[in-house]
Design a protein around this motif. Sequence first.
Motif, PDB file in Angstrom:
ATOM      1  N   HIS A   1       9.482   7.306  -1.269  1.00  0.00           N
ATOM      2  CA  HIS A   1       9.948   7.503  -2.639  1.00  0.00           C
ATOM      3  C   HIS A   1       9.755   8.967  -3.019  1.00  0.00           C
ATOM      4  N   LEU A   2      10.784   9.561  -3.577  1.00  0.00           N
ATOM      5  CA  LEU A   2      10.714  10.961  -3.999  1.00  0.00           C
ATOM      6  C   LEU A   2      10.600  10.997  -5.517  1.00  0.00           C
ATOM      7  N   TRP A   3       9.561  11.652  -6.034  1.00  0.00           N
ATOM      8  CA  TRP A   3       9.273  11.642  -7.469  1.00  0.00           C
ATOM      9  C   TRP A   3       9.307  13.037  -8.050  1.00  0.00           C
ATOM     10  N   LYS A   4       9.599  13.064  -9.364  1.00  0.00           N
ATOM     11  CA  LYS A   4       9.473  14.322 -10.095  1.00  0.00           C
ATOM     12  C   LYS A   4       8.595  14.078 -11.307  1.00  0.00           C
ATOM     13  N   TYR A   5       7.682  15.001 -11.532  1.00  0.00           N
ATOM     14  CA  TYR A   5       6.798  14.908 -12.687  1.00  0.00           C
ATOM     15  C   TYR A   5       7.335  15.795 -13.792  1.00  0.00           C
ATOM     16  N   GLU A   6       7.397  15.224 -14.983  1.00  0.00           N
ATOM     17  CA  GLU A   6       7.839  16.027 -16.127  1.00  0.00           C
ATOM     18  C   GLU A   6       6.648  16.224 -17.048  1.00  0.00           C
ATOM     19  N   TYR A   7       6.421  17.470 -17.415  1.00  0.00           N
ATOM     20  CA  TYR A   7       5.281  17.748 -18.284  1.00  0.00           C
ATOM     21  C   TYR A   7       5.587  17.309 -19.706  1.00  0.00           C
ATOM     22  N   PRO A   8       4.567  16.921 -20.450  1.00  0.00           N
ATOM     23  CA  PRO A   8       4.815  16.563 -21.851  1.00  0.00           C
ATOM     24  C   PRO A   8       4.989  17.839 -22.666  1.00  0.00           C
ATOM     25  N   ALA A   9       5.406  17.681 -23.920  1.00  0.00           N
ATOM     26  CA  ALA A   9       5.642  18.854 -24.764  1.00  0.00           C
ATOM     27  C   ALA A   9       4.350  19.661 -24.919  1.00  0.00           C
ATOM     28  N   GLN A  10       3.254  18.928 -25.138  1.00  0.00           N
ATOM     29  CA  GLN A  10       1.945  19.582 -25.247  1.00  0.00           C
ATOM     30  C   GLN A  10       1.048  19.009 -24.178  1.00  0.00           C
ATOM     31  N   ARG A  11       0.470  19.873 -23.377  1.00  0.00           N
ATOM     32  CA  ARG A  11      -0.354  19.337 -22.296  1.00  0.00           C
ATOM     33  C   ARG A  11      -1.747  18.931 -22.747  1.00  0.00           C
TER      34      ARG A  11
ATOM     35  N   THR B   1       0.801  -1.211   0.000  1.00  0.00           N
ATOM     36  CA  THR B   1       0.000   0.000   0.000  1.00  0.00           C
ATOM     37  C   THR B   1       0.842   1.273   0.000  1.00  0.00           C
ATOM     38  N   ILE B   2       0.426   2.258  -0.790  1.00  0.00           N
ATOM     39  CA  ILE B   2       1.051   3.579  -0.698  1.00  0.00           C
ATOM     40  C   ILE B   2       0.136   4.429   0.170  1.00  0.00           C
ATOM     41  N   TRP B   3       0.568   4.691   1.371  1.00  0.00           N
ATOM     42  CA  TRP B   3      -0.300   5.310   2.361  1.00  0.00           C
ATOM     43  C   TRP B   3      -0.523   6.796   2.120  1.00  0.00           C
ATOM     44  N   GLN B   4       0.542   7.531   1.741  1.00  0.00           N
ATOM     45  CA  GLN B   4       0.413   8.977   1.651  1.00  0.00           C
ATOM     46  C   GLN B   4       1.124   9.533   0.436  1.00  0.00           C
ATOM     47  N   VAL B   5       0.625  10.658  -0.041  1.00  0.00           N
ATOM     48  CA  VAL B   5       1.396  11.444  -0.994  1.00  0.00           C
ATOM     49  C   VAL B   5       1.423  12.878  -0.485  1.00  0.00           C
ATOM     50  N   ARG B   6       2.607  13.503  -0.578  1.00  0.00           N
ATOM     51  CA  ARG B   6       2.692  14.904  -0.180  1.00  0.00           C
ATOM     52  C   ARG B   6       3.592  15.641  -1.154  1.00  0.00           C
ATOM     53  N   HIS B   7       3.053  16.751  -1.686  1.00  0.00           N
ATOM     54  CA  HIS B   7       3.840  17.564  -2.611  1.00  0.00           C
ATOM     55  C   HIS B   7       4.732  18.515  -1.849  1.00  0.00           C
ATOM     56  N   LEU B   8       5.907  18.773  -2.404  1.00  0.00           N
ATOM     57  CA  LEU B   8       6.816  19.741  -1.796  1.00  0.00           C
ATOM     58  C   LEU B   8       6.197  21.122  -1.941  1.00  0.00           C
ATOM     59  N   PRO B   9       5.981  21.842  -0.813  1.00  0.00           N
ATOM     60  CA  PRO B   9       5.313  23.142  -0.921  1.00  0.00           C
ATOM     61  C   PRO B   9       6.066  24.125  -1.814  1.00  0.00           C
ATOM     62  N   GLN B  10       7.393  23.953  -1.873  1.00  0.00           N
ATOM     63  CA  GLN B  10       8.189  24.916  -2.622  1.00  0.00           C
ATOM     64  C   GLN B  10       8.348  24.540  -4.096  1.00  0.00           C
ATOM     65  N   ASN B  11       7.891  23.344  -4.487  1.00  0.00           N
ATOM     66  CA  ASN B  11       7.984  22.939  -5.896  1.00  0.00           C
ATOM     67  C   ASN B  11       6.900  21.919  -6.178  1.00  0.00           C
TER      68      ASN B  11
ATOM     69  N   ASP C   1       6.058  20.159  -8.564  1.00  0.00           N
ATOM     70  CA  ASP C   1       6.263  19.013  -9.421  1.00  0.00           C
ATOM     71  C   ASP C   1       7.066  17.921  -8.725  1.00  0.00           C
ATOM     72  N   ILE C   2       7.404  18.145  -7.468  1.00  0.00           N
ATOM     73  CA  ILE C   2       8.113  17.123  -6.701  1.00  0.00           C
ATOM     74  C   ILE C   2       7.196  16.652  -5.588  1.00  0.00           C
ATOM     75  N   PHE C   3       7.075  15.344  -5.436  1.00  0.00           N
ATOM     76  CA  PHE C   3       6.265  14.832  -4.340  1.00  0.00           C
ATOM     77  C   PHE C   3       6.866  13.544  -3.787  1.00  0.00           C
ATOM     78  N   MET C   4       6.461  13.247  -2.569  1.00  0.00           N
ATOM     79  CA  MET C   4       6.970  12.061  -1.892  1.00  0.00           C
ATOM     80  C   MET C   4       5.816  11.109  -1.608  1.00  0.00           C
ATOM     81  N   THR C   5       6.050   9.809  -1.805  1.00  0.00           N
ATOM     82  CA  THR C   5       5.029   8.827  -1.435  1.00  0.00           C
ATOM     83  C   THR C   5       5.600   7.953  -0.325  1.00  0.00           C
TER      84      THR C   5
END
Lengths: 424, 359
Positions: B287-297, B263-273, B275-279
């Motif tokens: 786990h620390l993740w970074k989201y990359e946007y696609p070329a066209q959203r 189970t992934i109990w929690q997700v929390r986004h970094l308040p200062q960025n 696109d970065i969040f921790m699960t």
Amino acid sequence: MPVWLRERCWRQTASAVYLSLPVRGLRVTAANIFCTDQYLKVSIPPFLFEAILYAPIDDTNSTAKIGNGIIFFTLYKKEAAMWDSLTLGNADKEKMQYLRENAVLKAHEKAKEEMEAKKVKKQEHKKYALEATMKLEEAERKRIEDLKEKERQKVTKELELWKKQQEDAEKQKRVHKEGDLREEVEKLKEKKKGKMNKTQIPSEGTSKTRFKPIKGCHGSYGMFSENLKEEQLPAPRSAATIKINFTSRVFPTALRESRVAEEEEWLRKQAEARRTLSADLSELEDLKEEEKNPDWLKEKGNKMFAAGNYLAAVNAYNLAVRLNNKLPLPYLNRAACHLKLRNLHKAIEDSSKALELLTPPVPDNENARVKAYVRRGTAFCQLELYTEGLQDYEAALKIDPGNKTIEKDAEKIRQLIQGTMQDS
Amino acid sequence: EMAAGLDRPQVVSHAQQALNYTLFDCKWVPRSARLLCLGSAARGSGLLQLYELRGGRLALLREIEKAKPLKCGTFGAASLQQRYFATGDFGGNLNIWNLEAPEIPVYSVKGHKEIINSIDGVGGLGIGEGAPEIVTGSRDGTVKVWDPRQKDTPVANMEPVQGESKRDCWTVAFGNAYNQEERVVCAGYDNGDIKLFDLKTMSLRWETNIKNGVCSVEFDRKDVNMNKLVATSLEGKFHVFDMRTQHPTKGFASVSEKAQKSTIWQVRHLPQNRDIFMTSGGAGSLHLWKYEYPAQRSKKDSEGAEMGVAGSLSLLQNVTLSTQPISSLDWSPDKKGLCVCGAFDQTVRVLIVTKLNKV
């Protein structure tokens, strides 16, 4: 018969002997030359040269140079002395043979020793290499640890600094607020005094000029609410309800992808079971409508069981089973009746049938399975088949590990088994 | 090779504290180096503890005991001056506490018939526009929004239709609060349902089912036009939805990841960025993740309707801290990289994630 090579010339110094052996036209390799500390042989079939040396030489360091149709030997003497001749005096055939063999043996031994020495050296090298590698890795590991530790310390320092900034900022705010509070109090005093004069008090124009007591506020420095902001806030929403539906799920447990297949199988089986009518309809025409419903019959049976009327309960369950032999619960409950009636074999049969029908095992039929195992286990024990009984109790415990009653009973059975084993 | 590894953000353990009660939630007190831990004591009462970070240790400043075990809490609706803390407990009660005088709550309501599993607040802390509000999600299947100025009745109630059997609501989150009128609530349930409620129009804006019970939902930022929503679930999965483009039938585009077995109990986004969040996971890992946007959203589908395009995820770092699930997680809004997490091994841990500037 070999062809002896006899043309050789030699000269010597105090420490070495130089021997030159012509081997015109013959191809010579290191394999053709055999040398020990006092015996020298060159064998290029069919040609043969042999010499038992006057005195021992250091055959390890001595050399043979092959080229230009000559083998040029440089033999280092073990003892620096001048030899009377290159070879020992004429020895008889036996002695020669003995010397030859001896030489060969010696050579073998030497070869062996060399091999051993080589092996040992190889081991040492390996060990050294391993130690060196380990040291390198250790150093690397330490380097990384140090980096991490430095990072940690840096980060801790930063944190402390930040904390200090926070505390300083708070102190500032407090001092500021205290100052304001004093101002307020004085202003109020002035206002009271200045009521007669009706002088305008120059307004500060900020939220801090308005003094509103806050409920539950203690301490000399109160927290002022931002009244200006409050007045800008929208009123509370007008209450409303949104009605929702849920994606249907029969089981009360949370949805897990990996269990979906099992759950669907169980549901399908239950659905099929309900549809089955396995009895002969003609016999059943006398029955009332409700008596043809296996669920109703099961409920009736349950009531009679609760009232202690086990035979009647069995009848109800019998009829339920006749109508639909795919439902596990009538079998399960009939087993309980048979236990009470001490029809132990029938109890075992019915529990087993119930277990068969309670597949696949899902959280939904956990309770039923536990009951089935416990009932069958009890029947076994009453028949003094304790091992089988214990198996069933343990199966029940596996499904419901927190159940203290089952645990206690299982323990009792274990002790019984141990007791009978000791007796026999 | 190792050097490249060390350029990534590192999760440095800074301080930890063993507790003698079950810890359900931990939150930083805004504008301070203090944090709150709340949970359930062995004797069946609720506990609230206030700690301060001093050197490499946590110093207990205050301990408050309450009748019912506490499940969750938030500062989201608090003003920066007062910093009142809202909690949900095992009895379905919502309380707002003044931590300087915690004997009597400043607001109290028995909002739900069963345990309040999750709580969120918006409009406080100087973030966002509009009235401060609190949302609670409960095992009784309802999601309710509260205004601390209005006693006893919620300002919004999301409940099952008559006759519908209820599902457990496990998580709630505010979003889209970029002006005084707009606001949404996202709720996740144990049957895999995710529902998005629009509070301005008081309607269901979107729903979907992610095939596993939904443990945690969070928008990357509450106070902007809704941008991304992360939903985590049982069986180690999470989904990132691009909330900028809603297709009439397909809803929001998403990318999902199966990071862990449990189970992934929690997700929390970094308040200062955002696109970065921790699960945080059931196996005690972060786990620390970074989201990359696609070329066209967004792009047009065959009928010309706009549909979103999901981006991609990269794992920046992961670390295992415990053998028990890490059930709560909170980033400090004041110090980038500083975070606190609570695990079922009755330990609260303060961590620092480094090099987030370089990501």
